[in-house]
Design an enzyme around this catalytic site. Structure first.
Site: not given
Ligand code: SAH
Length: 234
Positions: A70, A153
């Site tokens: 992000s 998650g």
């Molecule tokens: N806060 C993180 C955001 C990454 S983007 C940062 O700033 O680096 C969103 C993330 O959510 C990705 O890494 C993706 O793999 C994860 N994600 C998507 N669906 C998910 C799920 N069902 N359970 C766990 N993680 C998930």
């Protein structure tokens, strides 16, 4: 090189996105360089505004797995929205912890005595985030302040809860009841909600635990919470 990270944080302070000294300190201690490669910043020293855009784009390529880190201003917003809960001793869940940048900042805010659990469904990303955080934050793992687990998650992580704060780094299609359930009385959940039109929602559980107050803040664009197989297909 470190100067660039300081400039970035300073600009978030000047734009009044970082409003609080503790959050500034946590973000300063979590160098964005540890989550990308040194070369990027060497090759392209830029004003912080374009750095925000570029670091996001470049990271898209670097991280892979169809994932972005992000933008720094979204990390700052998330920390500000959870500020009152991110205090020493607090228990926190970061869903979709991805690069681990925000997870590490939160861990710095809840030490000593607190615990942050990041949950991410791509195990390669879990390994990468642990490696990156360890460059400057090995002690967060050693001291038991931070743990990153592989899992879906959307179901939260009940065995680690209940939580004072839950952050979700990807959009839920609708009200994420499983996560609300895992909040402590008085706890707060910050999560983008919606399909297409997303809003950053704040859910506050009342001190007696019986009510949940919800409000929408800003309109946002996050990748959706999804199935692992679906995400890797894109
Ligand atoms: N806060 C993180 C955001 C990454 S983007 C940062 O700033 O680096 C969103 C993330 O959510 C990705 O890494 C993706 O793999 C994860 N994600 C998507 N669906 C998910 C799920 N069902 N359970 C766990 N993680 C998930």
């Amino acid at each position: 090189m470190h100067r660039t990270h300081v400039d970035l944080i300073q600009s978030l302070v000047h734009q009044n996105i970082i409003k609080n000294e503790r959050i500034k300190a946590a973000m300063l201690a979590t160098d964005r360089l540890d989550f990308s490669t040194d070369r990027l910043y060497e090759d392209a020293p830029q004003p912080s505004n374009s750095l925000l855009v570029n670091s996001k784009k470049i990271f898209f390529v670097l991280v892979g797995y169809n994932v972005t880190i992000s933008a720094p201003h979204m990390h700052a917003h998330a920390l500000e929205m959870l500020r009152d809960k991110l205090i020493p001793g607090a228990r926190v869940l970061d869903v979709g912890s991805g690069s681990g940048y925000l997870t590490a900042c939160m861990a710095r805010l809840v030490q000593p005595g607190g615990k942050v659990i990041g949950i991410e469904h791509i195990s390669e990303l879990v390994q990468l985030s642990i490696k990156n955080i360890s460059k400057n934050g090995r002690s967060l793992f050693d001291d038991g302040v931070l743990e990153i687990v592989t899992g879906d998650g959307r179901l939260g992580y009940p065995q680690g809860g209940p939580y004072d704060a839950i952050h979700v780094g990807a959009a839920a299609p609708n009200r994420p009841n499983a996560l609300i359930e895992q909040l402590k009385p008085g706890g707060r959940l910050v999560v983008p909600v919606g399909v297409g039109n997303q809003q950053m929602m704040i859910y506050d559980k009342s001190p007696d635990g019986f009510e949940v107050h919800e409000r929408a803040t800003l309109g946002v664009r996050y990748v959706p919470l999804t199935d692992k197989a679906k995400q890797l297909r894109h």
